[in-house]
Design a protein around this motif. Structure first.
Motif, short mmCIF file in Angstrom:
data_model
loop_
_atom_site.label_atom_id
_atom_site.label_comp_id
_atom_site.label_asym_id
_atom_site.label_seq_id
_atom_site.Cartn_x
_atom_site.Cartn_y
_atom_site.Cartn_z
N GLN A 147 49.30 16.32 -15.50
CA GLN A 147 49.55 15.37 -16.56
C GLN A 147 48.73 14.10 -16.37
O GLN A 147 48.51 13.64 -15.25
N PHE A 148 48.28 13.56 -17.48
CA PHE A 148 47.55 12.30 -17.53
C PHE A 148 48.46 11.18 -17.02
O PHE A 148 49.65 11.14 -17.30
N THR A 149 47.86 10.25 -16.27
CA THR A 149 48.54 9.00 -15.90
C THR A 149 47.67 7.85 -16.40
O THR A 149 46.47 8.01 -16.64
N THR A 164 37.56 26.61 -20.16
CA THR A 164 38.37 27.83 -20.09
C THR A 164 39.70 27.55 -19.40
O THR A 164 40.76 27.98 -19.88
N ALA A 165 39.66 26.83 -18.29
CA ALA A 165 40.89 26.51 -17.57
C ALA A 165 41.83 25.67 -18.44
O ALA A 165 43.05 25.90 -18.45
N LEU A 166 41.28 24.72 -19.18
CA LEU A 166 42.11 23.88 -20.04
C LEU A 166 42.71 24.68 -21.20
O LEU A 166 43.88 24.49 -21.55
N VAL A 180 44.67 16.25 -17.49
CA VAL A 180 43.31 16.12 -16.97
C VAL A 180 43.05 17.27 -15.99
O VAL A 180 43.96 17.75 -15.33
N ALA A 181 41.79 17.69 -15.95
CA ALA A 181 41.34 18.70 -14.98
C ALA A 181 40.55 17.95 -13.92
O ALA A 181 39.62 17.20 -14.25
N LEU A 182 40.91 18.15 -12.67
CA LEU A 182 40.33 17.39 -11.57
C LEU A 182 39.67 18.27 -10.52
O LEU A 182 40.15 19.36 -10.25
N ALA A 183 38.63 17.73 -9.92
CA ALA A 183 38.07 18.24 -8.67
C ALA A 183 38.09 17.04 -7.74
O ALA A 183 37.34 16.08 -7.93
N GLY A 184 39.00 17.04 -6.79
CA GLY A 184 39.20 15.85 -5.96
C GLY A 184 39.73 14.73 -6.84
O GLY A 184 40.71 14.90 -7.55
#
Length: 163
Positions: free
Chosen positions: A5-7, A95-97, A53-57
């Motif tokens: 979730q977005f913060t 794709t993941a989203l 949001v999709a994150l890498a680190g």
């Protein structure tokens, strides 16, 4: 990749994704001159929907918003929108989203997911949605003024979640 979730502290990075997408005016029907304040109000989904949001680190690679497409008698159908950072496109973030949004809608008992305005010129998005089970159920001819291709159609796309 983590999707969460977005913060509020995410907004500066999300704005760095949203701003160029909106300004390009080649995929979304948003006003390319919208302010940061207007973009934030438009992108952040109110409950029962959510923005993720999709994150890498610590780096935000993409963002999505999911929620109910229409109130009342249409409230059994979900909708979603997606934006991916330019430098991470083609790496599976979208794709993941999309898969996250579909799972979110299934978990909440929605019968389907509808996209109301997918520019037919946004071929990578159209192809992704088709791969993930969406169908083009109609196209409004010339409804999107693409800055290079001119007036192109806007697809209405739908995926049943009850099959």
């Amino acid at each position: 990749m983590l999707i969460r979730q977005f913060t509020d502290s995410d907004w500066p990075q999300v704005w760095e994704i949203v701003r160029p997408v909106v300004r390009a005016a080649d995929t979304f029907t948003y006003d390319p001159e919208m302010s940061e304040h207007e973009a934030r109000a438009t992108w952040l989904e109110s409950p029962p929907g959510e923005t993720v949001v999709a994150l890498a680190g610590d780096e935000i690679l993409g963002t999505a918003k999911v929620g109910t497409n229409r109130p009342g008698p249409g409230a059994h159908v979900a909708t979603a929108s997606f934006m991916v950072a330019a430098h991470t496109r083609g790496q599976g973030v979208g794709t993941a989203l999309v898969r996250y949004a579909l799972a979110w809608a299934r978990q909440r008992g929605y019968a389907g997911m509808q996209f109301n305005a997918v520019a037919e010129s946004n071929r990578s998005a159209v192809d992704l949605y088709l791969r993930e089970g969406f169908k083009i159920v109609g196209t409004v001819p010339g409804a999107f003024a693409h800055p290079v291709e001119g007036r192109v159609g806007l697809h209405v796309m739908y995926a049943s979640l009850s099959e």
